[in-house]
Motif scaffolding. Structure first.
Motif, short mmCIF file in Angstrom:
data_model
loop_
_atom_site.label_atom_id
_atom_site.label_comp_id
_atom_site.label_asym_id
_atom_site.label_seq_id
_atom_site.Cartn_x
_atom_site.Cartn_y
_atom_site.Cartn_z
N UNK A 37 -0.24 -6.07 5.55
CA UNK A 37 0.18 -5.06 4.25
C UNK A 37 1.36 -4.35 4.55
N UNK A 38 2.29 -4.04 3.70
CA UNK A 38 3.34 -3.21 4.03
C UNK A 38 2.75 -1.82 3.65
N UNK A 39 2.92 -0.77 4.28
CA UNK A 39 2.37 0.66 3.97
C UNK A 39 3.57 1.51 3.88
N UNK A 40 3.50 2.14 2.69
CA UNK A 40 4.59 3.32 2.61
C UNK A 40 3.85 4.51 2.54
N UNK A 42 0.88 -1.23 0.09
CA UNK A 42 0.17 0.01 0.09
C UNK A 42 0.83 1.08 0.16
N UNK A 43 0.62 2.06 -0.97
CA UNK A 43 1.50 3.35 -1.01
C UNK A 43 -0.04 4.46 -0.73
N UNK A 44 0.22 5.03 0.32
CA UNK A 44 -0.70 5.92 0.94
C UNK A 44 0.04 6.93 1.66
N UNK A 45 0.55 8.03 0.95
CA UNK A 45 1.19 9.50 1.58
C UNK A 45 0.19 9.87 2.62
N UNK A 46 0.70 10.01 3.91
CA UNK A 46 -0.15 10.59 4.93
C UNK A 46 -0.69 12.08 4.56
N UNK A 47 -2.00 12.29 4.61
CA UNK A 47 -2.88 13.39 4.18
C UNK A 47 -4.13 13.39 4.93
N UNK A 48 -4.62 14.41 5.82
CA UNK A 48 -5.80 14.40 6.50
C UNK A 48 -6.95 14.44 5.67
N UNK A 82 -1.25 -4.31 -5.28
CA UNK A 82 -0.74 -2.82 -4.93
C UNK A 82 -1.89 -2.11 -4.85
N UNK A 83 -2.06 -1.15 -3.76
CA UNK A 83 -2.82 -0.09 -3.64
C UNK A 83 -2.13 1.17 -3.78
N UNK A 84 -2.64 2.13 -4.45
CA UNK A 84 -2.13 3.41 -4.48
C UNK A 84 -3.24 4.49 -3.99
N UNK A 85 -2.98 4.96 -2.86
CA UNK A 85 -4.26 6.03 -2.27
C UNK A 85 -3.41 7.13 -2.19
N UNK A 86 -4.57 8.18 -2.16
CA UNK A 86 -4.32 9.66 -1.85
C UNK A 86 -4.64 10.84 -2.91
N UNK A 87 -3.96 11.65 -3.00
CA UNK A 87 -4.03 12.68 -4.11
C UNK A 87 -3.34 12.57 -5.12
#
Length: 182
Positions: A23-26, A3-9, A48-53
């Motif tokens: 899951x391995x979270x990046x 999982x690639x999910x940059x921190x974002x409120x 692979x999960x790609x999440x965010x903006x």
């Protein structure tokens, strides 16, 4: 699962898609080469999960989510080669992920524009409130997680998630219709 999910409120609700799963979270910033190395070592059968903006150019990262601007693309064109090897086992939720996928010939479940901030609602002329945004986007993420947990094939998810919209407000109609299997 990677999982690639940059921190974002404003996209924190997407953590519902992987919390409690193996899951391995990046969630930090990686160099382009560092991300390439990471993706290179993910087995092709692993999701692979790609999440965010993001945009049609890729997934964004910003160090300070109180700012409007983003610092860099964390996943973009240089990473498409490695993503293509996952043959449809990608779940990507960010604004215009579908356009990125089409340009890079990627396969899986991709979102189009998803309104997660009031500024985006204004831009797309969608009447909503912060309260509705918060409530309905959490529900959307929880529903998508439920479908993923049921092992529903990714190609069925756009129709299934759309049918789960019980509010049918301008916001929910817009967001729920913007999932695509490519």
């Amino acid at each position: 699962m990677l999982v690639i999910h940059p921190k974002d409120k404003t996209t924190a609700m997407l953590s519902a898609l992987y919390e409690g799963k193996e899951a391995r979270v990046v969630d930090d910033c990686r160099s382009t080469k560092g991300m390439e190395r990471l993706l290179h070592h993910v087995p092709t059968q692993e999701r692979i999960m790609l999440l965010g903006h993001g945009s049609e150019k890729g997934l964004f990262f910003r160090a300070d989510d109180s700012q409007d601007e983003f610092d860099k693309l964390i996943v973009g064109h240089p990473h498409a080669y490695h993503l293509r090897k996952h043959c449809g086992n990608i779940v990507a939720v960010w604004c215009h992920a579908d356009q990125f996928a089409r340009a890079e010939r990627l396969h899986g479940l991709f979102s189009g524009m998803i309104v997660s901030e009031l500024s985006e609602a204004l831009l797309y002329q969608i009447e909503t409130t912060q309260e509705e945004l918060d409530r309905e986007n959490v529900k959307l993420a929880q529903r998508l997680r439920a479908l993923l947990d049921e092992d529903i094939p990714l190609h069925e998810l756009p129709g299934r998630i759309g049918a789960m919209d019980d509010v049918r407000s301008p916001l929910t109609v817009f967001n729920y219709k913007n999932f695509y299997y490519l």
